[in-house]
Design a protein around this motif. Structure first.
Motif, PDB file in Angstrom:
ATOM      1  N   PRO A  62       0.812  -1.219   0.000  1.00 42.81           N
ATOM      2  CA  PRO A  62       0.000   0.000   0.000  1.00 42.81           C
ATOM      3  C   PRO A  62       0.851   1.277   0.000  1.00 42.81           C
ATOM      4  O   PRO A  62       0.476   2.264  -0.632  1.00 42.81           O
ATOM      5  N   GLN A  63       1.985   1.249   0.677  1.00 40.05           N
ATOM      6  CA  GLN A  63       2.859   2.424   0.668  1.00 40.05           C
ATOM      7  C   GLN A  63       3.405   2.684  -0.730  1.00 40.05           C
ATOM      8  O   GLN A  63       3.486   3.828  -1.170  1.00 40.05           O
ATOM      9  N   ALA A  64       3.769   1.625  -1.425  1.00 44.11           N
ATOM     10  CA  ALA A  64       4.261   1.768  -2.798  1.00 44.11           C
ATOM     11  C   ALA A  64       3.157   2.288  -3.708  1.00 44.11           C
ATOM     12  O   ALA A  64       3.400   3.147  -4.568  1.00 44.11           O
ATOM     13  N   ARG A  65       1.946   1.777  -3.521  1.00 41.12           N
ATOM     14  CA  ARG A  65       0.813   2.195  -4.357  1.00 41.12           C
ATOM     15  C   ARG A  65       0.561   3.694  -4.216  1.00 41.12           C
ATOM     16  O   ARG A  65       0.254   4.369  -5.199  1.00 41.12           O
ATOM     17  N   ARG A  66       0.709   4.225  -3.002  1.00 43.41           N
ATOM     18  CA  ARG A  66       0.518   5.663  -2.797  1.00 43.41           C
ATOM     19  C   ARG A  66       1.542   6.485  -3.579  1.00 43.41           C
ATOM     20  O   ARG A  66       1.310   7.647  -3.892  1.00 43.41           O
TER      21      ARG A  66
ATOM     22  N   GLY B 213       2.566   5.585  -6.582  1.00 40.29           N
ATOM     23  CA  GLY B 213       2.373   5.274  -7.986  1.00 40.29           C
ATOM     24  C   GLY B 213       3.068   4.012  -8.456  1.00 40.29           C
ATOM     25  O   GLY B 213       3.197   3.771  -9.649  1.00 40.29           O
ATOM     26  N   VAL B 214       3.510   3.178  -7.522  1.00 39.22           N
ATOM     27  CA  VAL B 214       4.201   1.936  -7.862  1.00 39.22           C
ATOM     28  C   VAL B 214       3.236   0.771  -7.673  1.00 39.22           C
ATOM     29  O   VAL B 214       2.528   0.704  -6.672  1.00 39.22           O
ATOM     30  N   THR B 215       3.202  -0.139  -8.636  1.00 39.58           N
ATOM     31  CA  THR B 215       2.363  -1.327  -8.541  1.00 39.58           C
ATOM     32  C   THR B 215       3.248  -2.526  -8.238  1.00 39.58           C
ATOM     33  O   THR B 215       4.211  -2.781  -8.960  1.00 39.58           O
ATOM     34  N   MET B 216       2.935  -3.244  -7.160  1.00 36.37           N
ATOM     35  CA  MET B 216       3.686  -4.443  -6.782  1.00 36.37           C
ATOM     36  C   MET B 216       2.731  -5.623  -6.730  1.00 36.37           C
ATOM     37  O   MET B 216       1.655  -5.515  -6.164  1.00 36.37           O
ATOM     38  N   ARG B 217       3.143  -6.749  -7.342  1.00 38.55           N
ATOM     39  CA  ARG B 217       2.350  -7.975  -7.323  1.00 38.55           C
ATOM     40  C   ARG B 217       3.248  -9.126  -6.889  1.00 38.55           C
ATOM     41  O   ARG B 217       4.274  -9.382  -7.510  1.00 38.55           O
ATOM     42  N   ARG B 218       2.838  -9.796  -5.843  1.00 36.26           N
ATOM     43  CA  ARG B 218       3.586 -10.968  -5.392  1.00 36.26           C
ATOM     44  C   ARG B 218       3.286 -12.122  -6.347  1.00 36.26           C
ATOM     45  O   ARG B 218       2.138 -12.371  -6.668  1.00 36.26           O
ATOM     46  N   THR B 219       4.319 -12.823  -6.816  1.00 40.80           N
ATOM     47  CA  THR B 219       4.132 -13.843  -7.829  1.00 40.80           C
ATOM     48  C   THR B 219       4.454 -15.256  -7.362  1.00 40.80           C
ATOM     49  O   THR B 219       4.347 -16.197  -8.136  1.00 40.80           O
ATOM     50  N   ASP B 220       4.820 -15.414  -6.094  1.00 42.83           N
ATOM     51  CA  ASP B 220       5.203 -16.745  -5.617  1.00 42.83           C
ATOM     52  C   ASP B 220       4.133 -17.401  -4.760  1.00 42.83           C
ATOM     53  O   ASP B 220       4.372 -18.437  -4.171  1.00 42.83           O
ATOM     54  N   GLY B 221       2.975 -16.802  -4.656  1.00 42.97           N
ATOM     55  CA  GLY B 221       1.890 -17.426  -3.916  1.00 42.97           C
ATOM     56  C   GLY B 221       1.663 -16.886  -2.521  1.00 42.97           C
ATOM     57  O   GLY B 221       0.691 -17.230  -1.876  1.00 42.97           O
ATOM     58  N   GLY B 222       2.546 -16.051  -2.016  1.00 40.77           N
ATOM     59  CA  GLY B 222       2.328 -15.440  -0.702  1.00 40.77           C
ATOM     60  C   GLY B 222       2.929 -16.216   0.438  1.00 40.77           C
ATOM     61  O   GLY B 222       3.725 -17.133   0.249  1.00 40.77           O
ATOM     62  N   GLY B 223       2.526 -15.844   1.641  1.00 40.98           N
ATOM     63  CA  GLY B 223       3.067 -16.473   2.834  1.00 40.98           C
ATOM     64  C   GLY B 223       4.185 -15.643   3.441  1.00 40.98           C
ATOM     65  O   GLY B 223       4.464 -14.524   3.033  1.00 40.98           O
ATOM     66  N   ASP B 224       4.822 -16.221   4.441  1.00 40.40           N
ATOM     67  CA  ASP B 224       5.916 -15.529   5.123  1.00 40.40           C
ATOM     68  C   ASP B 224       7.097 -15.320   4.185  1.00 40.40           C
ATOM     69  O   ASP B 224       7.309 -16.106   3.260  1.00 40.40           O
ATOM     70  N   PRO B 225       7.891 -14.280   4.444  1.00 37.52           N
ATOM     71  CA  PRO B 225       9.067 -14.043   3.618  1.00 37.52           C
ATOM     72  C   PRO B 225      10.070 -15.195   3.731  1.00 37.52           C
ATOM     73  O   PRO B 225      10.411 -15.624   4.835  1.00 37.52           O
ATOM     74  N   VAL B 226      10.493 -15.700   2.604  1.00 40.06           N
ATOM     75  CA  VAL B 226      11.480 -16.788   2.529  1.00 40.06           C
ATOM     76  C   VAL B 226      12.349 -16.549   1.298  1.00 40.06           C
ATOM     77  O   VAL B 226      11.929 -15.848   0.380  1.00 40.06           O
ATOM     78  N   PRO B 227      13.550 -17.115   1.271  1.00 37.30           N
ATOM     79  CA  PRO B 227      14.323 -17.035   0.037  1.00 37.30           C
ATOM     80  C   PRO B 227      13.513 -17.650  -1.113  1.00 37.30           C
ATOM     81  O   PRO B 227      12.828 -18.647  -0.938  1.00 37.30           O
ATOM     82  N   GLY B 228      13.563 -17.023  -2.254  1.00 37.19           N
ATOM     83  CA  GLY B 228      12.780 -17.473  -3.397  1.00 37.19           C
ATOM     84  C   GLY B 228      11.489 -16.696  -3.579  1.00 37.19           C
ATOM     85  O   GLY B 228      10.820 -16.822  -4.602  1.00 37.19           O
TER      86      GLY B 228
ATOM     87  N   THR C 131       9.108 -13.932  -4.724  1.00 41.44           N
ATOM     88  CA  THR C 131       9.231 -13.090  -5.915  1.00 41.44           C
ATOM     89  C   THR C 131       8.055 -12.131  -6.043  1.00 41.44           C
ATOM     90  O   THR C 131       6.973 -12.394  -5.532  1.00 41.44           O
ATOM     91  N   TRP C 132       8.285 -11.042  -6.751  1.00 43.17           N
ATOM     92  CA  TRP C 132       7.218 -10.114  -7.086  1.00 43.17           C
ATOM     93  C   TRP C 132       7.600  -9.316  -8.316  1.00 43.17           C
ATOM     94  O   TRP C 132       8.763  -9.219  -8.697  1.00 43.17           O
ATOM     95  N   GLU C 133       6.567  -8.755  -8.956  1.00 44.62           N
ATOM     96  CA  GLU C 133       6.715  -7.893 -10.127  1.00 44.62           C
ATOM     97  C   GLU C 133       6.389  -6.470  -9.699  1.00 44.62           C
ATOM     98  O   GLU C 133       5.482  -6.251  -8.907  1.00 44.62           O
ATOM     99  N   THR C 134       7.119  -5.526 -10.256  1.00 44.95           N
ATOM    100  CA  THR C 134       6.922  -4.125  -9.922  1.00 44.95           C
ATOM    101  C   THR C 134       6.831  -3.313 -11.205  1.00 44.95           C
ATOM    102  O   THR C 134       7.635  -3.506 -12.117  1.00 44.95           O
ATOM    103  N   ASP C 135       5.866  -2.431 -11.268  1.00 40.88           N
ATOM    104  CA  ASP C 135       5.742  -1.473 -12.369  1.00 40.88           C
ATOM    105  C   ASP C 135       5.781  -0.076 -11.774  1.00 40.88           C
ATOM    106  O   ASP C 135       5.101   0.200 -10.775  1.00 40.88           O
ATOM    107  N   PHE C 136       6.581   0.809 -12.377  1.00 39.26           N
ATOM    108  CA  PHE C 136       6.721   2.165 -11.867  1.00 39.26           C
ATOM    109  C   PHE C 136       7.062   3.102 -13.021  1.00 39.26           C
ATOM    110  O   PHE C 136       7.491   2.673 -14.082  1.00 39.26           O
ATOM    111  N   ARG C 137       6.849   4.375 -12.790  1.00 43.96           N
ATOM    112  CA  ARG C 137       7.139   5.388 -13.805  1.00 43.96           C
ATOM    113  C   ARG C 137       8.524   5.971 -13.506  1.00 43.96           C
ATOM    114  O   ARG C 137       8.822   6.364 -12.389  1.00 43.96           O
TER     115      ARG C 137
END
Length: 153
Positions: free
Chosen positions: A28-32, A34-49, A51-57
């Motif tokens: 939500p802080q990134a969205r404010r 203008g940055v879009t973040m999408r988690r691509t590994d299915g979620g859960g607690d932070p672990v090595p591996g 991943t997420w995609e980010t789009d920004f201007r």
């Protein structure tokens, strides 16, 4: 090019690490901003591996970046590798406990060009590296201040 910064934080190392790795609050802080973040590994607690995609201007264009947590050592260190069309970035965050309620955060950002255009951009950035370093350190200090309180507050 490598940029580094450090900041002392009035919070225990565990709290700082928890705030740094709470990605659900970062979105939500990134969205404010203008940055879009999408988690691509299915979620859960932070672990090595993780991943997420980010789009920004940047410079008038929408840029895309794929990121992955490559190292996560609780409560001392997290390393993230990000790839964009022209660059590869490595961000390392290290947390050192100074006292029971005081920590130091070291942040390192390494940018490696992947294309000729990126190489030229990086060469021109090196000409103003002292200004970039000052701006980076200022951002790290602001980031450290935000970590002294819970992110949701």
């Amino acid at each position: 090019m490598i940029l580094t910064g450090k900041v002392d934080i009035a919070a225990p190392a565990d709290t700082v690490f928890g705030n740094v790795t709470d990605f659900d609050l970062w979105v939500p802080q990134a969205r404010r901003k203008g940055v879009t973040m999408r988690r691509t590994d299915g979620g859960g607690d932070p672990v090595p591996g993780m991943t997420w995609e980010t789009d920004f201007r940047f410079r008038g264009k929408i840029r895309h970046m794929d990121s992955e947590v490559v190292r996560l050592l609780r409560p001392e260190e997290m390393a993230i590798r990000s790839l964009s069309r022209g660059f590869e970035f490595f961000v390392t965050l290290q947390i050192v406990a100074l006292a029971a309620a005081r920590s130091r955060l070291h942040v390192s950002l390494e940018a490696k060009p992947r294309t000729l255009g990126a190489r030229l951009l990086l060469q021109s950035a090196r000409l103003g590296q002292s200004g970039l370093e000052a701006k980076f350190r200022s951002r790290i200090e602001g980031f450290g201040r935000s970590l002294e309180r819970p992110l949701g507050a």
